[in-house]
Write a protein that holds these residues in place. Sequence first.
Motif, PDB file in Angstrom:
ATOM      1  N   SER A  22       0.852  -1.192   0.000  1.00 42.65           N
ATOM      2  CA  SER A  22       0.000   0.000   0.000  1.00 42.65           C
ATOM      3  C   SER A  22       0.882   1.234   0.000  1.00 42.65           C
ATOM      4  O   SER A  22       2.058   1.172   0.369  1.00 42.65           O
ATOM      5  N   GLU A  23       0.297   2.340  -0.453  1.00 42.57           N
ATOM      6  CA  GLU A  23       0.994   3.622  -0.385  1.00 42.57           C
ATOM      7  C   GLU A  23      -0.025   4.697  -0.074  1.00 42.57           C
ATOM      8  O   GLU A  23      -1.171   4.636  -0.508  1.00 42.57           O
ATOM      9  N   ASP A  24       0.385   5.672   0.738  1.00 47.42           N
ATOM     10  CA  ASP A  24      -0.477   6.799   1.086  1.00 47.42           C
ATOM     11  C   ASP A  24      -0.161   7.959   0.167  1.00 47.42           C
ATOM     12  O   ASP A  24       1.008   8.220  -0.134  1.00 47.42           O
ATOM     13  N   ARG A  67      -5.177   5.859   0.922  1.00 46.78           N
ATOM     14  CA  ARG A  67      -4.327   4.664   0.954  1.00 46.78           C
ATOM     15  C   ARG A  67      -4.661   3.842  -0.288  1.00 46.78           C
ATOM     16  O   ARG A  67      -5.769   3.325  -0.432  1.00 46.78           O
ATOM     17  N   ARG A  68      -3.711   3.747  -1.196  1.00 49.87           N
ATOM     18  CA  ARG A  68      -3.890   2.971  -2.424  1.00 49.87           C
ATOM     19  C   ARG A  68      -3.337   1.572  -2.171  1.00 49.87           C
ATOM     20  O   ARG A  68      -2.156   1.407  -1.918  1.00 49.87           O
ATOM     21  N   LEU A  69      -4.235   0.571  -2.209  1.00 49.02           N
ATOM     22  CA  LEU A  69      -3.826  -0.800  -1.941  1.00 49.02           C
ATOM     23  C   LEU A  69      -3.366  -1.468  -3.232  1.00 49.02           C
ATOM     24  O   LEU A  69      -3.996  -1.311  -4.274  1.00 49.02           O
ATOM     25  N   PHE A 108      -9.929   5.697   2.466  1.00 47.88           N
ATOM     26  CA  PHE A 108      -9.612   6.886   3.252  1.00 47.88           C
ATOM     27  C   PHE A 108     -10.607   7.016   4.386  1.00 47.88           C
ATOM     28  O   PHE A 108     -11.729   6.517   4.315  1.00 47.88           O
TER      29      PHE A 108
END
Length: 166
Positions: A101-103, A116-118, A130
Amino acid sequence: MSFLRRRSAATPAGPDFDVLAMDPGDWPGNLGAGLLPAPDGSCQGVFLRYDLFGGRGPAMIIGNLPEGSPAREMAEGQVPFEVAQLLVALENDEPIEVVGSEDMPVMQGDNLLIVRRLKLSESRISCVQFDRSDNVLVTIASWDRPITDDLYALLKPLPAELFQQS
């Protein structure tokens, strides 16, 4: 007697929170909504299925889960409830897990969201999450369509009354 099943509690009358989603009047396809009932009959979440494929499965599911909803609890690597619902609707039973994941910051109107992109083991599924200021977790799961920043501009609060049973 396996054919006898205990009935669950009555379906809740509706959520006690506004649902952040795309307005059904703005969506050209079919729309379905589901409520997650708790044993006490309260609403533990709302998810909307947006179908652009003409009845061949949803293109997107948007979930709104309040704080304390059991659907928010995930084990390490487990996909969010909305992704699981998307897979069931698409009759896809392949095992899929979260691999990272990345925020990232995203503007929605005047509000700054930390999205938050999973990253999932199935690359055809896009998923973002979010938290809203009222502690409702919004999850968007999309099949075979990337989730772009333009989507956040289409999200608006739909009043809880829209989901009340008559």
